[in-house]
Write an enzyme that holds these catalytic residues in place. Sequence first.
Site, PDB file in Angstrom:
ATOM      1  N   GLU A  89       9.590   0.884  29.794  1.00  0.00           N
ATOM      2  CA  GLU A  89      10.628   1.921  29.767  1.00  0.00           C
ATOM      3  C   GLU A  89       9.967   3.142  29.146  1.00  0.00           C
ATOM      4  O   GLU A  89       9.752   3.189  27.941  1.00  0.00           O
ATOM      5  CB  GLU A  89      11.815   1.410  28.950  1.00  0.00           C
TER       6      GLU A  89
ATOM      7  N   CYS B 219      15.357   8.908  25.308  1.00  0.00           N
ATOM      8  CA  CYS B 219      14.622   8.824  26.580  1.00  0.00           C
ATOM      9  C   CYS B 219      15.500   9.273  27.744  1.00  0.00           C
ATOM     10  O   CYS B 219      15.067  10.060  28.568  1.00  0.00           O
ATOM     11  CB  CYS B 219      14.070   7.420  26.794  1.00  0.00           C
TER      12      CYS B 219
HETATM   13  P1  NDP Z   1       3.887   6.039  21.944  1.00  0.00           P
HETATM   14  O1  NDP Z   1       3.913   5.577  23.346  1.00  0.00           O
HETATM   15  O2  NDP Z   1       2.638   6.600  21.406  1.00  0.00           O
HETATM   16  O3  NDP Z   1       4.298   4.854  20.956  1.00  0.00           O
HETATM   17  C1  NDP Z   1       5.259   3.854  21.280  1.00  0.00           C
HETATM   18  C2  NDP Z   1       4.830   2.545  20.627  1.00  0.00           C
HETATM   19  O4  NDP Z   1       3.587   2.069  21.172  1.00  0.00           O
HETATM   20  C3  NDP Z   1       4.582   2.678  19.128  1.00  0.00           C
HETATM   21  O5  NDP Z   1       5.031   1.501  18.492  1.00  0.00           O
HETATM   22  C4  NDP Z   1       3.071   2.793  19.074  1.00  0.00           C
HETATM   23  O6  NDP Z   1       2.544   2.461  17.822  1.00  0.00           O
HETATM   24  C5  NDP Z   1       2.650   1.799  20.123  1.00  0.00           C
HETATM   25  N1  NDP Z   1       1.318   1.977  20.638  1.00  0.00           N
HETATM   26  C6  NDP Z   1       0.524   3.079  20.586  1.00  0.00           C
HETATM   27  N2  NDP Z   1      -0.641   2.848  21.243  1.00  0.00           N
HETATM   28  C7  NDP Z   1      -0.588   1.577  21.706  1.00  0.00           C
HETATM   29  C8  NDP Z   1      -1.457   0.766  22.479  1.00  0.00           C
HETATM   30  N3  NDP Z   1      -2.636   1.214  22.914  1.00  0.00           N
HETATM   31  N4  NDP Z   1      -1.073  -0.476  22.786  1.00  0.00           N
HETATM   32  C9  NDP Z   1       0.117  -0.957  22.390  1.00  0.00           C
HETATM   33  N5  NDP Z   1       0.986  -0.236  21.655  1.00  0.00           N
HETATM   34  C10 NDP Z   1       0.659   1.030  21.324  1.00  0.00           C
HETATM   35  O7  NDP Z   1       5.067   7.040  21.778  1.00  0.00           O
HETATM   36  P2  NDP Z   1       5.269   8.059  20.579  1.00  0.00           P
HETATM   37  O8  NDP Z   1       6.135   7.352  19.625  1.00  0.00           O
HETATM   38  O9  NDP Z   1       4.012   8.611  20.037  1.00  0.00           O
HETATM   39  O10 NDP Z   1       6.010   9.205  21.334  1.00  0.00           O
HETATM   40  C11 NDP Z   1       5.287  10.066  22.215  1.00  0.00           C
HETATM   41  C12 NDP Z   1       6.159  10.500  23.350  1.00  0.00           C
HETATM   42  O11 NDP Z   1       6.678   9.373  24.060  1.00  0.00           O
HETATM   43  C13 NDP Z   1       7.391  11.263  22.929  1.00  0.00           C
HETATM   44  O12 NDP Z   1       7.095  12.599  22.744  1.00  0.00           O
HETATM   45  C14 NDP Z   1       8.311  11.036  24.094  1.00  0.00           C
HETATM   46  O13 NDP Z   1       8.023  11.930  25.113  1.00  0.00           O
HETATM   47  C15 NDP Z   1       7.956   9.650  24.543  1.00  0.00           C
HETATM   48  N6  NDP Z   1       8.858   8.664  24.006  1.00  0.00           N
HETATM   49  C16 NDP Z   1       9.698   8.046  24.849  1.00  0.00           C
HETATM   50  C17 NDP Z   1      10.593   7.159  24.360  1.00  0.00           C
HETATM   51  C18 NDP Z   1      11.533   6.463  25.219  1.00  0.00           C
HETATM   52  O14 NDP Z   1      12.546   6.003  24.733  1.00  0.00           O
HETATM   53  N7  NDP Z   1      11.251   6.298  26.499  1.00  0.00           N
HETATM   54  C19 NDP Z   1      10.702   6.867  22.961  1.00  0.00           C
HETATM   55  C20 NDP Z   1       9.736   7.543  22.141  1.00  0.00           C
HETATM   56  C21 NDP Z   1       8.854   8.389  22.681  1.00  0.00           C
HETATM   57  P3  NDP Z   1       2.317   3.626  16.736  1.00  0.00           P
HETATM   58  O15 NDP Z   1       3.610   4.305  16.521  1.00  0.00           O
HETATM   59  O16 NDP Z   1       1.936   2.851  15.557  1.00  0.00           O
HETATM   60  O17 NDP Z   1       1.272   4.525  17.298  1.00  0.00           O
END
Ligand code: NDP
Length: 471
Positions: free
Chosen positions: A245, A279
């Site tokens: 998602e 999102c």
């Molecule tokens: P990320 O995709 O960076 O992070 C989401 C989760 O994935 C976090 O728990 C993160 O850990 C983890 N993660 C990061 N790298 C890896 C990896 N290589 N393998 C597995 N897990 C990983 O999203 P952000 O929170 O940084 O947000 C960035 C952008 O994403 C936002 O600006 C927005 O556009 C979008 N977003 C979309 C959402 C939605 O509901 N669809 C929700 C939040 C963000 P950690 O936080 O420790 O890096």
Amino acid sequence: MSTDLTTYDGLLAAINDPAGREITDPATGDVIGRTHEGTVADIDAAVSAAVAAQPAWASRPVAERNDLLNKAADAIEASAEALAQLLSREAGKPLNGPNARFEVGACAAWLRANAAFVLEPEVLVDEDGTHAELVYDPVGVVGAVGPWNWPMMITVWQLAPALKMGNAVVVKPSEYTPLSVQGLIAVINQVLPADVLSVVAGDGAVGAALTDHDDVDKIMFTGSTKTGQAIMRSAADNLARLTLELGGNDAGIVLEDADPKAIATDLFWGAFINTGQTCAAMKRLYVPESLYQEVCDALVEVAAQMPMGVGLDENNVLGPLQNKQQYDIVARLVQAAKDGGATVLVGGDPQEGQSGYFYPTTIVADIDNDNPLVVEEQFGPALPIIKYTDLDQAITWANELEVGLGSSVWGSDLDEAKRVAARLEAGSTWINKHGAIDPRVPFGGVKKSGYGLEFGLEGLKQVSVPHVISW
Ligand code: NDP
């Protein structure tokens, strides 16, 4: 020290790691606690424990698992205020409005809804001496990786169906909101058997250790498209199943027969729920020239009635951005709108030097459809309103981005609204509402917003493996 998880102090004491990393309130900068920083070894241990615990969990009758999901909902309700305060402090979201208390309530509601679902075997063939049924078996161990915007609710979206179907779950929360998720899981784990559900906080490398793990059979991921792509690559080795998602840039289209005043409040919350950090929030709004001024005026009027401020202040319904990175994205995109000659109807002028990542509620008119504020996901409190003269053009604009999570159509003639809805490229299209999720109704994205469905019976199937039995 109290370990009563129904009080804020007790809840925090149960999860606070004095040697851990400081977590601050994005509204004030105050330290609220310290999170344990997990390691790859912690992930290995949690996955091993989950592998060991899962068969006994799966062998319980589903009625017992349903009963425990309901008891988990009871436990959340008993700790609701403590959880809401923790969430409000860590995520910045106000207690009131569609924010912290609402999110905690949704956690309980989602657990109860999943407990109530009945996934019957599907009879595929039953004639001429041939019989075939499709049943759904547990996948095994589910790795759940979530974001910071709705940290508790999205974690429950992932764990509730997975547990119901007999899987064990290991959760890796966002490093921005680890306390909220650890608090939630401490509360739920009061009623679950050991090791069926666990959480390891840590950074992206810890997340990658979970999603790369050979013994993780299914990954539920909500977050950015870029991370989703990385997870997909790493899942190839053990063919782990995926539900992704990812981000969106949802369009709303107002039709000529809409009543601007009647829809203004729902339009506002469709865009600004959780201060835009959602999102499936409406991130660009297309309005016909004939209604343009009226819609802009009505939205500005609603915006003026929505106080923004510190989460624990009962008056507020909008809060800060959760983190500096997101604040900078919103500030950059609003600046791009100004640079492109758009008109800022309200907001757009953050105060320098204030504490907290507050960006004012911002509504932008007279903006070109190719402006960065329209084509990039702002994920914050800044809505561009784009004027259109031809509905086909508006539909083309709505569909031309590479993401497709939600969308909405606003008008008085339901049949016409449905015809327009059918032409939108998105996983969900709402009519006269936006982002109105329901635990009984499947939700997911198309294009680069990911794939796989959550919620409802479809959601249960996606944390299961299909098994055909023929005789
Ligand atoms: P990320 O995709 O960076 O992070 C989401 C989760 O994935 C976090 O728990 C993160 O850990 C983890 N993660 C990061 N790298 C890896 C990896 N290589 N393998 C597995 N897990 C990983 O999203 P952000 O929170 O940084 O947000 C960035 C952008 O994403 C936002 O600006 C927005 O556009 C979008 N977003 C979309 C959402 C939605 O509901 N669809 C929700 C939040 C963000 P950690 O936080 O420790 O890096």
